[in-house]
Design a protein around this motif. Structure first.
Motif, PDB file in Angstrom:
ATOM      1  N   LEU A  55       0.866  -1.177   0.000  1.00 35.67           N
ATOM      2  CA  LEU A  55       0.000   0.000   0.000  1.00 35.67           C
ATOM      3  C   LEU A  55       0.904   1.228   0.000  1.00 35.67           C
ATOM      4  CD1 LEU A  55      -2.665  -0.963   2.708  1.00 35.67           C
ATOM      5  CD2 LEU A  55      -2.585  -1.597   0.296  1.00 35.67           C
ATOM      6  N   ARG A  56       0.606   2.181  -0.876  1.00 34.24           N
ATOM      7  CA  ARG A  56       1.430   3.386  -0.975  1.00 34.24           C
ATOM      8  C   ARG A  56       0.523   4.600  -1.114  1.00 34.24           C
ATOM      9  NH1 ARG A  56       6.545   4.594  -2.026  1.00 34.24           N
ATOM     10  NH2 ARG A  56       7.052   2.394  -2.211  1.00 34.24           N
ATOM     11  N   VAL A  57       0.831   5.640  -0.345  1.00 37.83           N
ATOM     12  CA  VAL A  57       0.060   6.873  -0.420  1.00 37.83           C
ATOM     13  C   VAL A  57       0.441   7.635  -1.688  1.00 37.83           C
ATOM     14  CG1 VAL A  57      -0.432   9.106   0.637  1.00 37.83           C
ATOM     15  CG2 VAL A  57      -0.234   7.068   2.073  1.00 37.83           C
TER      16      VAL A  57
ATOM     17  N   GLN B 131      -3.279  -3.251  -9.525  1.00 34.98           N
ATOM     18  CA  GLN B 131      -3.154  -1.923  -8.930  1.00 34.98           C
ATOM     19  C   GLN B 131      -4.552  -1.362  -8.730  1.00 34.98           C
ATOM     20  OE1 GLN B 131      -0.471   0.743 -10.966  1.00 34.98           O
ATOM     21  NE2 GLN B 131      -1.576   2.568 -10.285  1.00 34.98           N
ATOM     22  N   HIS B 132      -4.772  -0.713  -7.565  1.00 30.09           N
ATOM     23  CA  HIS B 132      -6.122  -0.214  -7.285  1.00 30.09           C
ATOM     24  C   HIS B 132      -6.052   0.883  -6.235  1.00 30.09           C
ATOM     25  CE1 HIS B 132     -10.521  -0.405  -6.716  1.00 30.09           C
ATOM     26  NE2 HIS B 132     -10.270  -0.288  -5.428  1.00 30.09           N
TER      27      HIS B 132
ATOM     28  N   ASP C  67      -0.273  -5.185  -6.249  1.00 31.79           N
ATOM     29  CA  ASP C  67       0.026  -6.601  -6.078  1.00 31.79           C
ATOM     30  C   ASP C  67       1.483  -6.833  -6.459  1.00 31.79           C
ATOM     31  OD1 ASP C  67      -1.177  -9.547  -5.896  1.00 31.79           O
ATOM     32  OD2 ASP C  67       0.199  -9.464  -7.608  1.00 31.79           O
ATOM     33  N   LEU C  68       2.237  -7.522  -5.601  1.00 28.02           N
ATOM     34  CA  LEU C  68       3.664  -7.752  -5.822  1.00 28.02           C
ATOM     35  C   LEU C  68       3.896  -9.086  -6.524  1.00 28.02           C
ATOM     36  CD1 LEU C  68       5.037  -6.434  -2.413  1.00 28.02           C
ATOM     37  CD2 LEU C  68       4.818  -5.211  -4.587  1.00 28.02           C
ATOM     38  N   ASN C  69       3.135  -9.297  -7.595  1.00 27.64           N
ATOM     39  CA  ASN C  69       3.256 -10.535  -8.369  1.00 27.64           C
ATOM     40  C   ASN C  69       3.064 -11.747  -7.467  1.00 27.64           C
ATOM     41  OD1 ASN C  69       3.524 -11.946 -10.739  1.00 27.64           O
ATOM     42  ND2 ASN C  69       5.758 -11.953 -10.728  1.00 27.64           N
TER      43      ASN C  69
ATOM     44  N   GLY D 229      -0.951 -16.190  -5.415  1.00 27.32           N
ATOM     45  CA  GLY D 229      -2.395 -16.416  -5.383  1.00 27.32           C
ATOM     46  C   GLY D 229      -3.216 -15.268  -5.904  1.00 27.32           C
ATOM     47  N   GLY D 230      -2.576 -14.123  -6.194  1.00 32.47           N
ATOM     48  CA  GLY D 230      -3.284 -12.985  -6.740  1.00 32.47           C
ATOM     49  C   GLY D 230      -4.024 -12.152  -5.693  1.00 32.47           C
ATOM     50  N   THR D 231      -4.484 -10.992  -6.136  1.00 33.71           N
ATOM     51  CA  THR D 231      -5.218 -10.051  -5.290  1.00 33.71           C
ATOM     52  C   THR D 231      -6.480  -9.612  -6.007  1.00 33.71           C
ATOM     53  OG1 THR D 231      -3.145  -9.232  -4.326  1.00 33.71           O
ATOM     54  CG2 THR D 231      -5.092  -7.834  -4.076  1.00 33.71           C
ATOM     55  N   ALA D 232      -7.574  -9.545  -5.271  1.00 32.23           N
ATOM     56  CA  ALA D 232      -8.845  -9.090  -5.848  1.00 32.23           C
ATOM     57  C   ALA D 232      -9.439  -8.003  -4.959  1.00 32.23           C
ATOM     58  CB  ALA D 232      -9.828 -10.250  -5.975  1.00 32.23           C
TER      59      ALA D 232
END
Length: 239
Positions: A186-188, A213-214, A197-199, A202-205
């Motif tokens: 997480l980055r401001v 990225q979101h 997502d750092l590759n 299991g992935g990120t949703a």
């Protein structure tokens, strides 16, 4: 006989001595050569066929007040990365992909210090990539930003950069086998938390949709390979 660590340091020091420019991180007191070599040594892995592999992604963290003095062009960073690659290869170690170096600010670092962090190799043939962003003009964290865990614990987010994963050196450690060692960051950015997502394996949703990225909004449900977190921004009220 030189150790692997000595061989890598020698190559890096030779590059610094032959460089036509001088930057703060070339100062021996900053100890960049030793930190880079130590980061390689401490994060070596072995492939099934017995080959020794070094991590490919290196992030050099510096205090925010040093950012102006650390303005490094891409050519210089690439040249240093090439020197690191030569040193690692001369020590009998391989990379899964050419090494890359990034410089980011860390508000927790005291003046005059620096820190090198790596993203470890995934021996399936990939590395988890640290996102590279220019330091935002606003690193003010969103008011009351927090994560709600499955057991209803609230984790308040107060830093401009937060790493989440199973590895013990993450800011938020999640001991769940579904979560990668370095899963998300997480980055401001302009006053809002952006998830990267750092590759992860299991992935990120977010809200059921796979993302890399979101920009987070209150109420977003984050799934780290099935481990759920809810992002919120709590505002102080009379209640």
């Amino acid at each position: 006989m030189k150790s692997r660590l000595d061989e890598i340091e020698t190559r890096l020091q030779r590059w610094i001595e032959n460089s036509a420019i001088h930057l703060p991180w070339m100062d021996p007191s900053m100890d960049l050569t030793h930190q880079l070599a130590r980061a390689v040594q401490n994060n070596l892995s072995t492939t099934p066929d017995g080959k020794t592999i070094a991590p490919s992604q290196f992030t050099i963290y510096i205090p925010p007040e040093s950012t102006a003095a650390w303005q490094i062009d891409d050519h210089t960073l690439q040249s240093l990365a090439n020197a690191l690659q030569q040193g690692v290869h001369s020590a009998g170690i391989s990379f899964l992909s050419p090494p890359t170096l990034h410089v980011l600010s860390d508000p927790q670092l005291p003046p005059g210090q620096m820190r090198v962090q790596v993203i470890e190799n995934d021996l399936s043939g990939q590395t988890a990539v640290m996102p590279t962003l220019a330091t935002s003009s606003s690193t003010q964290t969103p008011s009351g930003a927090c994560l709600l865990t499955p057991d209803q614990k609230i984790i308040f987010l107060t830093q401009p950069v937060i790493n989440i994963g199973r590895r013990p050196d993450n800011h938020i450690v999640i001991e769940d086998p579904r979560v990668s060692r370095a899963h998300v960051q997480l980055r401001v950015v302009r006053g809002q938390y952006v998830l990267f997502d750092l590759n992860s394996s299991g992935g990120t949703a977010i809200n059921g949709q796979r993302v890399t990225q979101h920009t987070l909004r209150p109420g977003d449900v984050i799934s780290l390979a099935g481990y759920l977190l809810v992002y919120n921004e709590e505002h102080t009220s009379a209640d």
